[in-house]
Design a protein around this motif. Sequence first.
Motif, mmCIF file in Angstrom:
data_model
loop_
_atom_site.group_PDB
_atom_site.id
_atom_site.type_symbol
_atom_site.label_atom_id
_atom_site.label_comp_id
_atom_site.label_asym_id
_atom_site.label_seq_id
_atom_site.Cartn_x
_atom_site.Cartn_y
_atom_site.Cartn_z
ATOM 1 N N ARG A 70 89.540 18.631 60.608
ATOM 2 C CA ARG A 70 88.836 19.138 59.419
ATOM 3 C C ARG A 70 87.736 18.197 58.920
ATOM 4 O O ARG A 70 87.384 18.205 57.750
ATOM 5 N N ALA A 72 84.550 18.314 58.924
ATOM 6 C CA ALA A 72 83.468 18.970 58.178
ATOM 7 C C ALA A 72 83.928 19.368 56.775
ATOM 8 O O ALA A 72 83.187 19.188 55.794
ATOM 9 N N ASP A 73 85.160 19.886 56.669
ATOM 10 C CA ASP A 73 85.661 20.292 55.348
ATOM 11 C C ASP A 73 85.864 19.088 54.442
ATOM 12 O O ASP A 73 85.594 19.141 53.244
ATOM 13 N N LEU A 75 84.271 16.203 54.614
ATOM 14 C CA LEU A 75 82.948 15.708 54.208
ATOM 15 C C LEU A 75 82.328 16.626 53.159
ATOM 16 O O LEU A 75 81.687 16.158 52.215
ATOM 17 N N ALA A 76 82.557 17.930 53.295
ATOM 18 C CA ALA A 76 82.023 18.871 52.301
ATOM 19 C C ALA A 76 82.691 18.640 50.951
ATOM 20 O O ALA A 76 82.036 18.612 49.905
ATOM 21 N N ALA A 77 83.993 18.432 50.966
ATOM 22 C CA ALA A 77 84.709 18.176 49.710
ATOM 23 C C ALA A 77 84.199 16.889 49.061
ATOM 24 O O ALA A 77 84.023 16.816 47.840
ATOM 25 N N ALA A 79 81.196 15.631 49.459
ATOM 26 C CA ALA A 79 79.821 15.856 49.002
ATOM 27 C C ALA A 79 79.785 16.662 47.712
ATOM 28 O O ALA A 79 78.904 16.467 46.867
ATOM 29 N N GLU A 80 80.754 17.568 47.558
ATOM 30 C CA GLU A 80 80.762 18.423 46.357
ATOM 31 C C GLU A 80 81.300 17.702 45.123
ATOM 32 O O GLU A 80 81.106 18.164 44.006
ATOM 33 N N ASP A 81 81.974 16.604 45.326
ATOM 34 C CA ASP A 81 82.603 15.898 44.210
ATOM 35 C C ASP A 81 81.523 15.191 43.381
ATOM 36 O O ASP A 81 80.947 14.187 43.817
ATOM 37 N N HIS A 149 90.424 13.593 49.015
ATOM 38 C CA HIS A 149 89.687 14.794 49.397
ATOM 39 C C HIS A 149 90.244 15.423 50.662
ATOM 40 O O HIS A 149 89.576 16.184 51.346
ATOM 41 N N ASN A 194 82.735 16.653 67.183
ATOM 42 C CA ASN A 194 81.915 17.145 66.083
ATOM 43 C C ASN A 194 81.044 18.293 66.606
ATOM 44 O O ASN A 194 80.358 18.133 67.617
ATOM 45 N N HIS A 196 78.361 19.639 65.574
ATOM 46 C CA HIS A 196 76.906 19.550 65.462
ATOM 47 C C HIS A 196 76.318 19.446 66.869
ATOM 48 O O HIS A 196 76.777 18.632 67.682
#
Length: 676
Positions: A70, A72-73, A75-77, A79-81, A149, A194, A196
Amino acid sequence: MGLLALGTALDWPEAKTKAHHVRAWGIKQLLEIWNKAKVKERDAMLWGDEVEYLVVTYSKDDPEVLLSLRQADILAALAEDKSLSKETGAPASPGGTKPLKNDPPPVFHPEFGRFMLEATPGKPWGIEFKELLNVEADMKLRRTIAKAHMLPNEFPITLTTFPRLGSPGVFTEPSYPVSGSKLRSQFVPDEIANPHIRFPTLAANIRSRRGRKVQVNVPVYRDEATPWPWKDPTVNYDLHQWPEDDDVRNGAAPDNFIHMDAMAFGMGSCCLQITFQAKNIIEGRQMYDQLSPLGPILLALTAATPVYKGFLADTDVRWNQISKAVDDRTPEELGEKPLQNDRWRIPKSRYASNSTYISQDPRLRPEYLDPNLVIDNDIKQQLLDGGMDDRLATHFAHLFIRDPIVIFNEDLQELDLTKTDHFENIQSTNWQHMRFKPPPADNSIGWRVEFRPMEIQITDFENAAFAVFMVLITRVILSYNLNFYIPITRVDENMETAHRRDAVLSEKFYFRRNLFSAKSSRGGSGSSTPRNSSRPPTPVGPVEDEYRLMTINEIINGSAYAGTDSSEAEGDDFPGLIPLVESYLDSVNVDVTTRCQLATYLDLIRKRASGELWTAAKWIRHFVQTHPDYHKDSVVSEAVTKDLVGKVIEIGEREVKGEGFKGLGAEVERLLGGFK
Ligand code: ADP
Ligand code: MG
Ligand code: MG
Ligand code: MG
């Protein structure tokens, strides 16, 4: 890792036709930044660390521990914090670690493995000794934030490799069938990387350039009940899906080696890297050269990688496995076929110990350089024509013997000299144990040197200790103008030696006898110098007389401490790196609190070098070999893996809470001693 541009990544046959184009533009960009930055002066003495984690799913009740994919998830969490945005400063940490003043919060980065994460401090550390004390707290904060996270059953751990990556059965969450067009691995799915486009393309193009899969073979550890000769029981010789399935039938999996066949087995390993900013390019080049011979020593001292694919290995460190996992050399370059289409035989993988020195230090004798260094003469000439000096031009002309692996079509329309993307394409896929980092295109920061060989340690205390030690030894090198030069090919040999099981205690390494020399490379910069540096300079005699074999104990602690002071010729005692650091700390103004904390870090290094404490490799080996589910047959089972990871998580939780390690068993004390 730089920003990941999106675009159309070319498959190898097409990328190959553009390689020359990328190199030509890369050289133009390099000359542009070199001309702009070569006169840069008085940059601050900054430094920063990078810590890499594996993310595992673990719960006491589940029979298995798995790699969580997970990334990506997570890192997204992160980034959103909003509490982690630069503007708000560091958060009050959820796990009891102290918030760090108003420093920007840590930065999290993606990595090759979809089960990995990297974290760096929010801004580089400064010159103050006090800042050395913030590193450990910041590392703990990073771990705490990362954990906060993740799902409740996910944990960031700092083992170098996941013991059962690529073993039969399930080892990831979620699980995917092992069959993918990019890696074409027998053991790991493409989804391990990854997603990407850069990463699967990197793996696929390396495979394609080689003309077969990468071959990551590690000698298996022969225990009492290990069948001998040992044939890797997980290798399937009957697959016929991809042409590369022939590799194992053609001898890719020799007896007595654990066989692995994909980039993930190397680039899925975690390490600890330190980047230093120099005051100018001269100092940067000096640091690069002087830290080079320390690489293998620190690799052996941080050894933490004794298990691969569910088997105990006969080596202790990750380095050569990463080297093989990204080795894109063709049979011609490897010397297996006569040169016809390729330009050179190339002795090393693009991931390897570095092959040349770069300083114009008068103490650098020509004999230290490798007469067989492969360089691209046309590239070197372009750099010389552009005004670069011979030695630095040689360094880059060596890096530029490689092809760029990942090329985005969109980037080839127009040469942009306000960027360094083409230069970085080659530079960042030359994974040597030191990296000389020029300033970015905007020239906003200085010349930097990265020290890359160290293995990640299980606790942040240890990671901080090694980071701090590297910073202090670098300051000592600059202040005392120390001379660590030995022939670069001896550094290569030391790198191999560092792989041997328990090399830290049982092997000897080539090391320079006299670190002091009167001939200054820095023209009396007025730095503080200890009395003993006025020793007579090494007379110019045979280069072989300038160094000898030493144990790591002697190198780190000195001949007197290591008890080797009488075994060598009179006057050949080696002072030891820790005593040098201590005499340096005595000569500068460090307050008592700082000095005491620094002493605990130095004590860890000292004890690892003397054998009083175990390396993580030795601790993991011991854990496996004394586990009730281990049958002396080199197999590291799921049950053993689960308990090992469980123990590592427990150590981590104790550490973040600031509790001691008491009650975790005598073995943990052999690893960490009475610290905390
Ligand atoms: P890479 O992965 O290319 O090595 P990262 O950005 O992941 O680069 O890490 C670089 C490290 O260098 C980080 O620890 C960062 O704090 C540090 N750093 C950034 N700027 C400087 C600087 N000017 N001088 C020294 N270190 C720096
Ligand atoms: Mg990084
Ligand atoms: Mg990294
Ligand atoms: Mg790095």
